[in-house]
Scaffold this motif. Structure first.
Motif, PDB file in Angstrom:
ATOM      1  N   ARG A 129      57.546  29.016 -99.579  1.00 20.85           N
ATOM      2  CA  ARG A 129      58.289  28.536 -98.239  1.00 20.85           C
ATOM      3  C   ARG A 129      57.355  27.908 -97.057  1.00 20.85           C
ATOM      4  O   ARG A 129      57.753  26.919 -96.526  1.00 20.85           O
ATOM      5  CB  ARG A 129      59.084  29.627 -97.688  1.00 20.85           C
ATOM      6  N   ASN A 133      57.556  24.216 -95.519  1.00 22.30           N
ATOM      7  CA  ASN A 133      57.557  23.952 -94.190  1.00 22.30           C
ATOM      8  C   ASN A 133      56.825  22.855 -93.797  1.00 22.30           C
ATOM      9  O   ASN A 133      56.915  22.096 -92.887  1.00 22.30           O
ATOM     10  CB  ASN A 133      57.333  25.098 -93.391  1.00 22.30           C
ATOM     11  N   ARG A 207      55.385  25.801 -80.926  1.00 25.92           N
ATOM     12  CA  ARG A 207      56.443  25.063 -81.629  1.00 25.92           C
ATOM     13  C   ARG A 207      55.997  24.678 -82.936  1.00 25.92           C
ATOM     14  O   ARG A 207      56.931  24.804 -83.868  1.00 25.92           O
ATOM     15  CB  ARG A 207      57.010  23.732 -80.900  1.00 25.92           C
ATOM     16  N   ARG A 210      55.540  28.100 -85.002  1.00 28.83           N
ATOM     17  CA  ARG A 210      56.938  28.733 -85.239  1.00 28.83           C
ATOM     18  C   ARG A 210      57.476  27.806 -86.307  1.00 28.83           C
ATOM     19  O   ARG A 210      58.292  28.434 -87.230  1.00 28.83           O
ATOM     20  CB  ARG A 210      57.874  28.640 -83.982  1.00 28.83           C
ATOM     21  N   ALA A 211      57.459  26.626 -86.487  1.00 33.04           N
ATOM     22  CA  ALA A 211      58.312  25.966 -87.470  1.00 33.04           C
ATOM     23  C   ALA A 211      57.625  26.146 -89.063  1.00 33.04           C
ATOM     24  O   ALA A 211      58.044  26.078 -89.845  1.00 33.04           O
ATOM     25  CB  ALA A 211      58.242  24.248 -87.207  1.00 33.04           C
ATOM     26  N   ASP A 214      58.393  29.720 -90.125  1.00 35.63           N
ATOM     27  CA  ASP A 214      59.899  29.950 -90.119  1.00 35.63           C
ATOM     28  C   ASP A 214      60.174  30.305 -91.642  1.00 35.63           C
ATOM     29  O   ASP A 214      60.041  29.326 -92.664  1.00 35.63           O
ATOM     30  CB  ASP A 214      60.778  28.549 -89.901  1.00 35.63           C
ATOM     31  N   GLY A 215      60.750  31.357 -91.880  1.00 36.84           N
ATOM     32  CA  GLY A 215      61.118  31.984 -93.377  1.00 36.84           C
ATOM     33  C   GLY A 215      59.722  32.324 -93.857  1.00 36.84           C
ATOM     34  O   GLY A 215      60.316  32.791 -95.339  1.00 36.84           O
ATOM     35  N   THR A 238      58.801  39.404 -90.857  1.00 34.30           N
ATOM     36  CA  THR A 238      58.814  38.087 -90.413  1.00 34.30           C
ATOM     37  C   THR A 238      57.577  37.714 -89.609  1.00 34.30           C
ATOM     38  O   THR A 238      56.856  38.583 -89.225  1.00 34.30           O
ATOM     39  CB  THR A 238      59.850  37.754 -89.592  1.00 34.30           C
ATOM     40  N   ARG A 240      55.785  36.893 -86.512  1.00 29.39           N
ATOM     41  CA  ARG A 240      56.183  36.595 -84.900  1.00 29.39           C
ATOM     42  C   ARG A 240      55.125  35.928 -84.319  1.00 29.39           C
ATOM     43  O   ARG A 240      54.181  36.292 -84.157  1.00 29.39           O
ATOM     44  CB  ARG A 240      56.640  37.971 -84.299  1.00 29.39           C
TER      45      ARG A 240
END
Length: 937
Positions: A129, A133, A207, A210-211, A214-215, A238, A240
């Motif tokens: 994943r 990303n 930003r 975090r992208a 993600d997942g 997850t 954080r």
């Protein structure tokens, strides 16, 4: 045959005196802003065959719309000078270099040639994943140098530290991103810290990470009887990612996140807190971006403090992987020795860059600094016989417009227009805020918009509508520049304005960005062509590192095949700039040296957090510092003795004079907890002690003064007439507070009448100057908290709106530090007052609006307008129709906008989208309140 002017009269109607004057053949400078007919514009454009062909296919309706926009919103356009290149027969031809790639475009190998250039390769062992990303964000392959760096022994496993350098735009951040996320994934109970120098960079990186995360899930080996734990018992897997910076309002603690993105000051505070609580072993990795800033004695040296503390505490069971990176690091070997790291130097740039010198409307190629120096020497020599002048690669026609009579200005405008017309992005650096705005206006006046498609025009109008909808107002010059695809960027703009124009430029909606030098380091905005309007920051030449930062923005990976830099110089600056380019970057050194006095704060922090309590533990810390590797050891130990004596004299520590034990005093612990240095901490303590003895409770001025940062560098210059007016407007409680802090109205009156300035030669004068500067800023802070809009505060105190906003954001962090100070000192009442005022500071409003100010977009003036129109609670907003909020929100705008037609429609649409967010945010808050009440019942 009829004369030329007679033909024009036949085609366009009766000739006027203006027509006759324009057709005179004698040599003179035309009047600025002379308007041309549409046929002249088209003919001039047809003479430029290399412009994008789609510019001639724009519909008549679009052209009519553009002409109407020009007539209503712009003065008549200027004619940009042409860029001419010589051809073989000695004549000259029009040159548009931006449209064609360089002859020698370098090719980068891909995964098909080298499988290790794919992050999917098993050697990296990254989650599927996470790789997806990366690919979704445009990273489908890595560079050879990135692969070599990542696969260095012990780096992916966290056993080895790393220091590396790579040119701006060379992809250095990706290496740190991979290492950081991999460490967090494989160590689910540990946390990582990424240190960045500026708030804008923290927000941008937040930003991005975090992208990427993600997942993506952390590894978890917790099982029961061979089966996974039920979800309600399983810890969060997850990743954080949280941001910590001055002015941020977040309920997330360091212990609640996996990756903390911090400014330098916040990172040092987090490390201090972790050490004091005995949780420093939870930190598995620290990334220091812009590592060269360790040289900065005002902020950057805190990176040395936090890294030294973590290395001094390192044990076999508690290993912190340290990663430092920079584009301008002249001595990575030394820093690698200090951090016990491998060092890697990459010189690869994925986009080839051409360097140019622009002088007296001529463009000279300069492949490197030596060639630039040789060309500059030839241009400035007086002996033209023995040293022939170099031949320019291209020339720029002289302009007949007096606004562009200066060759430097003429060249900048011509190059910027040339880039934009070819469909590429240009980044222009200017020496001052005023200069950047003037240059942006000139470029927009010289840039035709009829080559732009309707979709881009619509996006520019949307951008203008977004700027107009900002509650803090917007820079009026944007109305003239945005429609032409031009914007400016400097610290005088608000954060919202800077974010909007930067995003539009990055997406290609804007083609030219004119900025001050601070943009080079403060945000990531590359360009096809970088144009330097001189090499000064204010009156002084920029440093070699800043010059490299600016030029390094040329070349945009994924959008441009090439990059170009144009350094435009005056004759007086040529030799100095040449020396600047050839100069070696100053080596990165420790800021704990005697002249910089950082050692005093370093020792206070380790004793204040009880990391060191004896002479031997202090020595262990010092031996882990960069200072130990750059200075004679006997001198270092002597400095340590003096610093300890100084801390004892200031009553920040005790002990150590007759025994080997050190203890922090209550004041010393409070200073460390608040994030202040020793000098500032002692000053704050004296101010707060005085406040406790006679605090002015029947007014607000005293608490606003205590909330104003003590670091007066960067605060607005005092207008003594405004200062006196504010004093005269204070009530009795306000005047008592001013006299208590040390403000003398008679002294202010003398400075107004004499036009004098504050003296800062002695210790007492320096302290007094600090008091007056804090007071002047406290007046601004008071007005902001009493709902005066930012633009009105800006006008009242003659400071830019961005500075007012920056003051407010800085106060947030400082006020939080003051609350911690009072908490450590046991001053509960003063802490309670400060906490209440901090809420008002965040809301920018009086007490009755604090609840409503929790809603998104509802702050200060906006909150008061809602209140006055009957929306007096979160519940009222949650039940409101967004359409009904729009006319109310329009009342809160900084200036009354007289918009019609499409502009008015777009503006109201932006307000409606904000109104929908407001109602949604109010709904969530109202539901939380209801749930809390149900739980209590």
């Amino acid at each position: 045959m009829a004369a030329f002017w007679q033909q024009l009269a036949t085609s366009y109607g009766h000739k006027t005196s203006v027509d006759l004057a324009r057709r005179q053949t004698f040599n003179t400078t035309t009047t600025a802003g002379a308007k041309r007919t549409i046929d002249e514009v088209r003919n001039a454009q047809d003479d430029q065959p290399d412009l994008p062909i789609h510019r001639r296919t724009v519909s008549n309706s679009v052209q009519a719309h553009i002409q109407l926009e020009r007539a209503e919103h712009r003065p008549p356009r200027l004619q940009p000078s042409r860029i001419i290149s010589p051809v073989g027969n000695g004549t000259q031809a029009d040159a548009r270099s931006t449209a064609a790639p360089l002859a020698a475009t370098r090719s980068t190998p891909g995964p098909s040639q080298n499988p290790l250039l794919s992050l999917r390769h098993p050697r990296y062992a990254l989650p599927e994943r996470m790789v997806e990303n990366f690919e979704a964000l445009g990273v489908r392959a890595i560079y050879p140098w990135q692969s070599s760096c990542l696969l260095g022994k012990g780096l992916l496993t966290g056993e080895q530290n790393l220091v590396y350098t790579a040119p701006t735009g060379g992809g250095k951040s990706l290496v740190a991103d991979v290492l950081l996320l991999k460490r967090v994934i494989e160590n689910p109970t540990k946390r990582a810290i990424l240190v960045l120098p500026y708030v804008a960079l923290v927000q941008e990186k937040l930003r991005w990470l975090r992208a990427l995360a993600d997942g993506v899930f952390k590894h978890s080996d917790e099982v029961t009887d061979g089966s996974p734990l039920p979800s309600w018992r399983r810890p969060s897997t997850t990743i954080r990612v949280s941001g910590f910076f001055g002015g941020s309002r977040s309920n997330v603690n360091f212990s609640d996140c996996d990756v903390a993105l911090c400014t330098i000051e916040k990172a040092n505070l987090l490390v201090n807190t972790a050490i004091e609580e005995g949780k420093h072993g939870d930190i598995c990795m620290v990334v220091l971006d812009e590592l060269h800033m360790i040289n900065d004695e005002h902020r950057g040296y805190l990176m040395e403090l936090l890294a030294t503390k973590l290395m001094a505490l390192e044990t076999s069971d508690s290993k912190v992987q340290m990663v430092g990176m920079s584009a301008t690091l002249p001595n990575p070997q030394l820093l690698a020795q200090w951090l016990k790291a491998k060092f890697y130097v990459a010189k690869y740039r994925p986009i080839p860059v051409e360097e140019h010198l622009v002088y007296e409307n001529a463009i000279y190629p300069t492949a490197n600094a030596k060639e630039f120096s040789r060309t500059a020497s030839q241009l400035t020599t007086k002996d033209a016989i023995s040293t022939p002048r170099p031949k320019p690669q291209r020339t720029i026609q002289r302009s007949t417009h007096h606004e562009m009579g200066n060759p430097l200005t003429n060249a900048v405008v011509a190059l910027a227009v040339d880039t934009a017309l070819a469909g590429h992005g240009a980044l222009v650096f200017c020496s001052s805020r005023l200069g950047s705005e003037k240059t942006a206006l000139l470029i927009s006046d010289a840039l035709p918009t009829d080559h732009v498609d309707q979709d881009t025009l619509d996006k520019r109008q949307d951008l203008l509508a977004s700027l107009r909808a900002l509650p803090g107002g917007f820079e009026s010059s944007f109305s003239k520049t945005i429609s032409c695809g031009v914007a400016f960027h400097h610290a005088g703009l608000t954060t919202e304005e800077r974010d909007l124009v930067a995003e539009a430029y990055d997406k290609g909606v804007l083609k030219v960005m004119v900025a001050t030098c601070s943009l080079a380091a403060g945000i990531n905005l590359p360009a096809r062509r970088v144009i330097l309007n001189g090499a000064r920051m204010g009156r002084d030449l920029v440093g070699p590192a800043m010059l490299r930062q600016m030029r390094g923005r040329a070349g945009r990976k994924g959008k441009d095949e090439v990059g170009e830099t144009y350094l435009c110089c005056h004759k007086n600056d040529l030799e100095a700039v040449a020396a600047l380019l050839e100069a070696e970057l100053p080596p990165v050194e420790s800021c704990l040296t005697p002249e910089k006095q950082g050692i005093t704060r370093a020792l206070l922090e380790i004793i204040g957090t009880r990391m060191a309590s004896s002479k031997s533990s202090v020595d262990d810390y010092v031996r882990s510092s960069l200072l130990w590797r750059t200075m004679d050891h006997s001198q270092v130990l002597e400095m340590v003795e003096k610093a300890i004596d100084d801390l004892r004299a200031k009553q920040l520590i005790q002990g150590g004079q007759y025994d080997d034990c050190f203890e922090p005093t209550k004041v010393g612990m409070a200073v460390v907890a608040s994030g202040l240095g020793p000098e500032d901490g002692v000053f704050v303590h004296s101010e707060l002690r005085r406040a406790l003895e006679s605090f002015v409770m029947d007014g607000e001025m005293h608490i606003f003064y205590l909330f104003t940062p003590v670091q007066t560098a960067g605060l607005a210059e005092i207008s003594w007439l405004t200062f006196r007016n504010q004093l005269e407007g204070l009530d009795d409680s306000g005047m008592r507070a001013m006299r208590l802090v040390g403000v003398d109205p008679a002294f202010v009156n003398r400075l107004v009448n004499s036009g004098g300035e504050l003296k800062e030669n002695t210790a007492d004068e320096i302290r007094l100057a600090r008091v007056y500067r804090r007071t002047y800023s406290a007046f601004q802070l008071r007005d902001l908290c009493n709902e005066m809009p930012v633009h009105e505060v800006s006008l009242k105190y003659s400071v830019h709106r961005g500075q007012v906003q920056n003051l407010s954001q800085t106060c947030h962090g400082f006020a939080a530090g003051m609350i911690k100070f009072c908490e450590r000192m046991g001053w509960g009442m003063l802490r309670a007052v400060q906490e209440h005022m901090l809420d008002r500071l965040h809301a920018g409003a009086r007490e009755d609006l604090l609840e409503m100010a929790q809603v998104a977009f509802v702050k200060s003036r906006m909150a008061r307008i809602f209140w006055e129109n009957g929306f007096k609670s979160i519940r009222a907003l949650s039940e409101a129709d967004p359409q009904a909020l729009v006319p109310v929100m329009a009342q809160a705008q900084a200036r009354k906008l007289k918009l019609q037609g499409e502009a008015a429609t777009r503006f109201m649409a932006k307000l409606l989208s904000k109104a929908e967010v407001i109602v949604s945010s109010a709904n969530r808050l109202w539901m939380k309140q209801q749930m809390a009440q149900w739980e209590e019942e």
